[in-house]
Design a protein around this motif. Structure first.
Motif, mmCIF file in Angstrom:
data_model
loop_
_atom_site.group_PDB
_atom_site.id
_atom_site.type_symbol
_atom_site.label_atom_id
_atom_site.label_comp_id
_atom_site.label_asym_id
_atom_site.label_seq_id
_atom_site.Cartn_x
_atom_site.Cartn_y
_atom_site.Cartn_z
ATOM 1 N N ALA A 267 73.235 8.669 24.752
ATOM 2 C CA ALA A 267 74.788 6.602 24.961
ATOM 3 C C ALA A 267 74.322 7.220 23.423
ATOM 4 N N THR A 268 73.613 7.197 22.199
ATOM 5 C CA THR A 268 74.706 7.074 21.197
ATOM 6 C C THR A 268 74.254 7.545 20.244
ATOM 7 N N ILE A 269 74.992 8.761 21.383
ATOM 8 C CA ILE A 269 75.864 9.763 20.150
ATOM 9 C C ILE A 269 76.981 9.071 19.604
ATOM 10 N N GLY A 270 77.307 9.463 18.413
ATOM 11 C CA GLY A 270 78.504 9.270 17.807
ATOM 12 C C GLY A 270 79.871 9.503 19.226
ATOM 13 N N ILE A 271 79.849 10.960 19.200
ATOM 14 C CA ILE A 271 80.840 11.514 19.735
ATOM 15 C C ILE A 271 80.376 11.924 21.890
ATOM 16 N N GLN A 272 81.707 11.862 22.247
ATOM 17 C CA GLN A 272 81.598 12.101 23.413
ATOM 18 C C GLN A 272 81.985 12.800 24.494
ATOM 19 N N GLY A 273 81.161 13.363 25.428
ATOM 20 C CA GLY A 273 81.672 14.463 26.268
ATOM 21 C C GLY A 273 80.448 15.641 26.170
ATOM 22 N N GLU A 274 80.599 16.323 27.857
ATOM 23 C CA GLU A 274 79.617 17.559 27.672
ATOM 24 C C GLU A 274 79.254 18.581 26.731
ATOM 25 N N HIS A 275 80.111 18.596 26.140
ATOM 26 C CA HIS A 275 80.565 20.075 25.446
ATOM 27 C C HIS A 275 78.847 19.294 24.198
ATOM 28 N N ASN A 276 79.687 18.197 23.463
ATOM 29 C CA ASN A 276 79.345 17.503 22.512
ATOM 30 C C ASN A 276 77.274 16.832 22.746
ATOM 31 N N LEU A 311 89.671 17.080 19.043
ATOM 32 C CA LEU A 311 90.341 15.831 19.587
ATOM 33 C C LEU A 311 90.070 14.210 18.701
ATOM 34 N N GLU A 312 90.415 14.407 17.874
ATOM 35 C CA GLU A 312 90.556 13.589 17.413
ATOM 36 C C GLU A 312 92.009 12.396 17.114
ATOM 37 N N LYS A 313 91.729 10.726 17.409
ATOM 38 C CA LYS A 313 92.226 9.530 17.465
ATOM 39 C C LYS A 313 93.213 9.874 17.096
ATOM 40 N N PHE A 336 88.035 21.964 27.317
ATOM 41 C CA PHE A 336 87.424 20.869 27.367
ATOM 42 C C PHE A 336 88.636 19.570 27.248
ATOM 43 N N ALA A 337 89.342 19.682 25.954
ATOM 44 C CA ALA A 337 90.287 18.702 25.587
ATOM 45 C C ALA A 337 90.967 18.208 26.932
ATOM 46 N N LEU A 338 91.406 18.958 27.876
ATOM 47 C CA LEU A 338 92.142 18.552 28.408
ATOM 48 C C LEU A 338 90.831 17.818 29.593
ATOM 49 N N ASP A 339 89.995 18.102 29.871
ATOM 50 C CA ASP A 339 88.879 17.817 31.273
ATOM 51 C C ASP A 339 88.341 16.473 30.461
ATOM 52 N N SER A 340 89.350 16.132 29.465
ATOM 53 C CA SER A 340 88.488 14.433 28.653
ATOM 54 C C SER A 340 89.370 13.685 28.633
ATOM 55 N N MET A 341 90.677 13.865 28.999
ATOM 56 C CA MET A 341 91.633 12.864 29.292
ATOM 57 C C MET A 341 91.408 12.825 30.369
ATOM 58 N N GLU A 342 91.519 11.457 29.816
ATOM 59 C CA GLU A 342 91.592 9.968 31.586
ATOM 60 C C GLU A 342 92.518 8.980 31.503
ATOM 61 N N VAL A 365 95.588 21.554 34.315
ATOM 62 C CA VAL A 365 96.733 20.820 34.254
ATOM 63 C C VAL A 365 97.425 20.287 35.798
ATOM 64 N N ASN A 366 96.780 20.383 36.413
ATOM 65 C CA ASN A 366 97.943 19.987 37.848
ATOM 66 C C ASN A 366 97.278 18.252 37.876
ATOM 67 N N GLU A 367 95.888 18.345 37.811
ATOM 68 C CA GLU A 367 95.308 17.334 37.849
ATOM 69 C C GLU A 367 96.197 15.854 37.247
ATOM 70 N N LYS A 368 95.718 16.575 34.957
ATOM 71 C CA LYS A 368 95.975 15.551 34.070
ATOM 72 C C LYS A 368 97.397 15.428 33.734
ATOM 73 N N VAL A 369 98.063 16.907 33.386
ATOM 74 C CA VAL A 369 99.403 16.825 32.528
ATOM 75 C C VAL A 369 100.600 16.326 33.468
ATOM 76 N N LYS A 370 100.916 15.356 32.733
ATOM 77 C CA LYS A 370 102.315 14.727 33.399
ATOM 78 C C LYS A 370 103.659 16.086 32.737
ATOM 79 N N ALA A 371 103.881 15.948 32.098
ATOM 80 C CA ALA A 371 105.209 17.030 30.541
ATOM 81 C C ALA A 371 104.247 18.518 29.639
ATOM 82 N N ILE A 372 104.507 19.109 29.934
ATOM 83 C CA ILE A 372 103.930 20.014 29.214
ATOM 84 C C ILE A 372 105.732 20.769 27.670
ATOM 85 N N ILE A 373 105.310 20.586 26.315
ATOM 86 C CA ILE A 373 106.383 20.846 25.404
ATOM 87 C C ILE A 373 105.307 21.829 24.780
#
Length: 445
Positions: A267-276, A311-313, A336-342, A365-373
């Motif tokens: 929990a104390t790691i500054g960057i989140q996500g399983e890959h991190n 994954l820079e906000k 990894f990027a799409l997987d981390s989208m909430e 993509v099916n689960e998370k994405v509403k549009a593709i550019i």
């Protein structure tokens, strides 16, 4: 008589090698098939190094005793083919520079995570008081830093292209973060050729050296079961307990090396996500081997904010979050990027396809994405891959246009994600240029 060093490519690698070559008494000649950037021209002029652009003077290049080829130039380039045929020794910057340093080298490679792992490792060692520099595929050229002759340790991010050009280079600690198909256009579209290239990082290691690797990666395990290695293996895993190395238990990272063990809360790691978590395990293992204090490692991990273009906000506008993941230049990184989208995501994708297979992204993509550019010169493959699951697919031919469309499509609590899964060279100078243009366009909304 002075030894002749010819350098193909006048970018960061080439110019750094030129500076080191001159310092070490070589007669240096830099040749670039394209145009040199102004800043590199000035460095060459100031150092009185001979150079040319927009073509190669073959006679002068073939007179050299040694040729350094920049990593961006493929082996299939006509001049490189000719050099190989005529028996001239062609090496990478990493090979050339490593001969002139006695520093301890940590070499980090992998399809994804190597920049984050290298940056984090550098931070841990630097915070721990070591005299250390960061180089290779990131930041300032390794050769130029060797020429400065001030560093006792190097953390090098190494691409497969850089490893292709080594002969005797041997890092004391080698790290392999993971494997997924990438750059197959440079490897005859054969995944096994690309994998072999990554494992070159081990080829000159001895029993005094270490190999830190991802034990959850099937391709890595498969290669290791078929190829004996000389260095000491130190695996890391988020899925299983290990006798030696780093693993996850409950919500803690456990690191076990040479009968010492210590734990750290995830929990104390500054960057989140399983890959991190895995990137943190790899970096912490390096730091432990180089005797950095546990307390320092903990504090450094807490303070690490990640790297630019990963994954820079960027900004929140009208409750829409804009995220720059321009460094995702292959499918696995975008996974990894799409997987981390909430939240529902407007996804900006595309560029130069390196033999991508998008099928593994379909469920996400099916689960998370509403549009593709689509942001590329040729987007047909992306349209074919996702046309059946996404109703809104729009093409854009510039970053401001892509961001403008995303702004119109995104609603409150959505995310706009730039995660291209491709190289950037059709519309941009490199992935950094692409990421900065994205951030500028978002700030100009």
């Amino acid at each position: 008589m002075k030894q002749q060093l010819a350098i193909l490519g006048g970018g960061e690698s080439g110019v750094g090698t030129a500076i080191l070559g001159k310092k070490k008494g070589f007669e240096v000649f830099v040749s670039d098939f394209g145009k040199l950037k102004e800043k590199y021209k000035q460095v060459l002029i100031n150092n009185e190094i001979e150079w040319e652009e927009e073509g190669h003077s073959e006679e002068q290049i073939f007179a050299a005793t040694l040729v350094m080829k920049s990593p961006g130039i493929p082996d299939s380039a006509p001049i490189v083919q000719k050099l190989h045929k005529s028996g001239v020794n062609v090496v990478s910057e990493i090979e050339f520079a490593s001969k002139f340093t006695t520093a301890t080298i940590v070499g980090i490679t992998g399809s994804n995570g190597k920049t984050t792992t290298a940056s984090l490792t550098y931070k841990l060692l630097s915070d721990g008081g070591l005299n250390v520099a960061l180089g290779g595929n990131i930041g300032k050229s390794f050769a130029e830093q060797v020429a400065e002759d001030t560093y006792k340790n190097f953390v090098l991010e190494l691409s497969s292209f850089q490893l292709d050009g080594i002969e005797n280079f041997a890092p004391h600690i080698a790290v392999l973060t993971n494997l997924s198909p990438d750059h197959l256009d440079r490897y005859d579209y054969k995944y096994e050729n690309y994998i072999a290239s990554k494992f070159r990082i081990l080829m000159n290691q001895t029993s005094k050296d270490y190999f830190i690797y991802n034990a959850d990666d099937e391709e890595i395990l498969k290669w290791l079961s078929n190829n004996p290695i000389k260095s000491k293996p130190l695996p890391f895993s988020t899925k299983k307990e290990l006798k030696q190395g780093a693993y996850k238990r409950n919500n803690e990272i456990i690191i076990k090396i040479n009968n010492t063990e210590y734990t750290m809360p995830i929990a104390t790691i500054g960057i989140q996500g399983e890959h991190n978590v895995k990137n943190a395990m790899a970096a912490s293992t390096v730091a432990t081997l180089l005797r950095i204090r546990k307390q320092t490692i903990r504090e450094s991990l807490e303070g690490f904010q990640g790297v630019e273009h990963r994954l820079e906000k960027v900004l929140k506008i009208n409750n829409v979050l804009y995220v720059n993941d321009s460094k995702a230049t292959n499918v696995n990184a975008t996974f990894f990027a799409l997987d981390s989208m909430e939240n529902p995501t407007v996804w900006i994708v595309g560029g130069v396809d390196k033999g991508n297979d998008y099928t593994e992204l379909l469920p996400l993509v099916n689960e998370k994405v509403k549009a593709i550019i689509c942001l590329g010169v040729d987007n047909q493959k992306i349209i074919n891959a996702f046309g059946n699951v996404i109703d809104t697919i729009i093409e854009a031919d510039s970053m401001p246009m892509a961001v403008e469309i995303a702004y119109k499509l995104a609603e409150r609590n959505n995310t706009v994600l730039l995660s291209p899964a491709c190289a950037s060279f059709d519309l941009f100078e490199n992935y950094e240029d692409r990421g900065r243009q994205f951030k500028d366009a978002v700030r100009n909304l």
